[in-house]
Write a protein that holds these residues in place. Structure first.
Motif, short mmCIF file in Angstrom:
data_model
loop_
_atom_site.label_atom_id
_atom_site.label_comp_id
_atom_site.label_asym_id
_atom_site.label_seq_id
_atom_site.Cartn_x
_atom_site.Cartn_y
_atom_site.Cartn_z
N GLY A 94 2.64 0.31 17.24
CA GLY A 94 2.46 -0.12 18.61
C GLY A 94 2.76 -1.59 18.87
N LEU A 95 3.07 -2.35 17.86
CA LEU A 95 3.42 -3.75 18.05
C LEU A 95 4.93 -3.86 18.04
CD1 LEU A 95 2.44 -6.68 18.27
CD2 LEU A 95 2.49 -6.79 15.78
N ASP A 96 5.48 -4.31 19.15
CA ASP A 96 6.93 -4.39 19.27
C ASP A 96 7.33 -5.85 19.44
OD1 ASP A 96 9.59 -3.68 19.46
OD2 ASP A 96 9.46 -3.28 21.61
N VAL A 97 7.54 -6.52 18.32
CA VAL A 97 7.96 -7.92 18.34
C VAL A 97 9.44 -7.94 17.96
CG1 VAL A 97 7.66 -10.20 17.33
CG2 VAL A 97 5.67 -8.74 17.71
N LYS A 98 10.23 -8.53 18.82
CA LYS A 98 11.67 -8.59 18.57
C LYS A 98 11.99 -9.66 17.53
CE LYS A 98 12.56 -5.66 21.88
NZ LYS A 98 12.33 -4.31 21.50
N ASN A 99 13.09 -9.46 16.84
CA ASN A 99 13.65 -10.44 15.91
C ASN A 99 12.76 -10.78 14.73
OD1 ASN A 99 15.99 -10.64 17.55
ND2 ASN A 99 14.91 -12.06 18.89
N VAL A 100 12.01 -9.82 14.21
CA VAL A 100 11.32 -10.02 12.94
C VAL A 100 12.37 -9.87 11.87
CG1 VAL A 100 9.61 -9.09 11.34
CG2 VAL A 100 9.09 -9.21 13.78
N THR A 101 12.55 -10.89 11.04
CA THR A 101 13.61 -10.85 10.04
C THR A 101 13.13 -10.44 8.66
OG1 THR A 101 13.31 -13.20 9.62
CG2 THR A 101 15.00 -12.60 11.22
N THR A 102 11.82 -10.64 8.39
CA THR A 102 11.30 -10.33 7.06
C THR A 102 9.95 -9.64 7.17
OG1 THR A 102 12.38 -12.32 6.21
CG2 THR A 102 10.70 -11.34 4.81
N VAL A 103 9.77 -8.60 6.37
CA VAL A 103 8.48 -7.93 6.24
C VAL A 103 8.12 -7.95 4.77
CG1 VAL A 103 7.20 -5.76 6.48
CG2 VAL A 103 8.84 -6.44 8.24
N ILE A 104 6.95 -8.48 4.46
CA ILE A 104 6.47 -8.53 3.08
C ILE A 104 5.25 -7.63 2.97
CG2 ILE A 104 5.46 -9.99 1.27
CD1 ILE A 104 7.05 -12.34 2.47
N HIS A 105 5.28 -6.74 2.00
CA HIS A 105 4.15 -5.86 1.74
C HIS A 105 3.31 -6.53 0.64
CE1 HIS A 105 5.94 -2.50 3.99
NE2 HIS A 105 7.08 -3.04 3.58
N TYR A 106 2.38 -7.38 1.05
CA TYR A 106 1.51 -8.05 0.09
C TYR A 106 0.72 -7.01 -0.68
CZ TYR A 106 -1.77 -11.51 -1.75
OH TYR A 106 -2.52 -12.31 -2.59
N ASP A 107 0.25 -6.01 0.04
CA ASP A 107 -0.36 -4.82 -0.57
C ASP A 107 0.56 -3.65 -0.26
OD1 ASP A 107 -2.74 -6.09 -1.46
OD2 ASP A 107 -3.60 -5.93 0.54
N VAL A 108 0.73 -2.77 -1.22
CA VAL A 108 1.57 -1.60 -1.04
C VAL A 108 0.97 -0.72 0.05
CG1 VAL A 108 2.50 0.45 -2.17
CG2 VAL A 108 2.36 -1.69 -3.42
N ALA A 109 1.81 -0.21 0.93
CA ALA A 109 1.33 0.70 1.97
C ALA A 109 0.70 1.93 1.32
CB ALA A 109 2.49 1.11 2.86
N GLN A 110 -0.35 2.43 1.94
CA GLN A 110 -1.08 3.55 1.34
C GLN A 110 -0.40 4.90 1.55
OE1 GLN A 110 -5.06 2.95 2.86
NE2 GLN A 110 -5.47 1.38 1.33
N THR A 111 0.50 4.99 2.54
CA THR A 111 1.26 6.21 2.75
C THR A 111 2.70 5.84 3.07
OG1 THR A 111 0.92 6.33 5.14
CG2 THR A 111 -0.77 7.38 3.75
N LEU A 112 3.59 6.82 2.91
CA LEU A 112 4.99 6.62 3.22
C LEU A 112 5.17 6.31 4.71
CD1 LEU A 112 7.94 6.55 2.36
CD2 LEU A 112 8.00 9.03 2.64
N LYS A 113 4.45 7.03 5.55
CA LYS A 113 4.57 6.80 7.01
C LYS A 113 4.12 5.39 7.37
CE LYS A 113 4.62 11.39 8.89
NZ LYS A 113 4.11 12.30 9.90
N THR A 114 3.08 4.89 6.73
CA THR A 114 2.63 3.51 6.99
C THR A 114 3.71 2.55 6.57
OG1 THR A 114 0.31 4.12 6.73
CG2 THR A 114 0.87 1.80 6.47
N PHE A 115 4.35 2.79 5.44
CA PHE A 115 5.44 1.93 4.97
C PHE A 115 6.56 1.88 6.01
CE2 PHE A 115 9.56 1.40 2.90
CZ PHE A 115 9.37 0.21 2.22
N VAL A 116 6.93 3.03 6.55
CA VAL A 116 8.00 3.10 7.53
C VAL A 116 7.60 2.38 8.81
CG1 VAL A 116 9.34 4.66 9.00
CG2 VAL A 116 9.03 5.18 6.58
N HIS A 117 6.36 2.55 9.27
CA HIS A 117 5.91 1.87 10.49
C HIS A 117 5.89 0.35 10.28
CE1 HIS A 117 4.98 5.09 13.23
NE2 HIS A 117 4.47 5.77 12.23
N ARG A 118 5.58 -0.09 9.08
CA ARG A 118 5.62 -1.53 8.79
C ARG A 118 7.04 -2.06 8.90
NH1 ARG A 118 1.99 -2.57 3.37
NH2 ARG A 118 -0.09 -2.24 4.26
N ALA A 119 8.00 -1.25 8.47
CA ALA A 119 9.41 -1.69 8.48
C ALA A 119 9.90 -1.84 9.89
CB ALA A 119 10.27 -0.68 7.73
#
Length: 138
Positions: free
Chosen positions: A113-138
Motif C-alpha cells: 500500500g505504500l507507493d513511493v516513486k523512484n525508490v532505487t534500492t531495497v535492502i532486506h535487513y531481515d529476510v522476508a518471512q514469505t515469498l509474497k512479502t518479498f515480492v511486495h517489498r520489491a
C-alpha cells in the motif's frame, strides 16, 4: 471431469504465481547476524544510491537499525512501523517521498500500500518471512 478440474487448478495456480518486476536487479549478500549492521552500512555507503528502503521484520529491529544508521551519520534516515502514530508515519513517508535521497527503515507495513516513486534500492535487513512479502517489498 478430471480435465476441467485440472484446468481450473492450473488457472488458480497461475493467479497465485509470484512475479518480480522486470526491471528489478537482485544482488544477494550473505552475512552472519553479528555482521548485518556493518553489511547494511557498507551497502548504504556505496556511491549515489538514491532513495532506499531497508526492511526489518520487527518493530524493535526497525527502531534499533534506524538509530544505529543515524549514529553512523547516514543522512536522512527515518523509521516507519505500525507502532508509530499516524502523524509520525505520514511525516516519515512525506520526507522520504520529497527528497531525492534518503533511507526509510521499515517493517512490512511499508511493503503493501505504500507507493513511493523512484525508490532505487531495497535492502532486506531481515529476510522476508514469505515469498509474497518479498515480492511486495520489491
Amino acid at each position: 471431469a478430471s480435465g476441467a478440474g485440472a484446468t481450473a487448478a492450473s488457472a488458480d495456480a497461475a493467479d497465485d504465481a509470484v512475479r518480480l518486476p522486470d526491471a528489478l536487479t537482485l544482488e544477494a549478500v550473505e552475512v552472519v547476524d553479528d555482521a548485518k549492521l556493518a553489511a547494511c552500512y557498507a551497502l548504504l555507503a556505496r556511491g549515489d544510491r538514491g532513495r532506499t528502503v531497508v526492511f526489518a521484520n520487527a518493530i524493535a529491529s526497525t527502531r534499533t537499525l534506524a538509530t544505529a544508521l543515524a549514529a553512523l551519520k547516514v543522512p536522512h534516515v527515518a523509521p516507519l512501523h505500525a507502532a508509530m502514530k499516524q502523524r509520525q508515519r505520514l511525516k516519515a513517508i512525506d520526507g522520504f517521498s520529497k527528497g531525492d535521497r534518503g533511507v526509510l527503515v521499515a517493517t512490512d507495513v511499508a511493503a503493501r500500500g505504500l507507493d513511493v516513486k523512484n525508490v532505487t534500492t531495497v535492502i532486506h535487513y531481515d529476510v522476508a518471512q514469505t515469498l509474497k512479502t518479498f515480492v511486495h517489498r520489491a
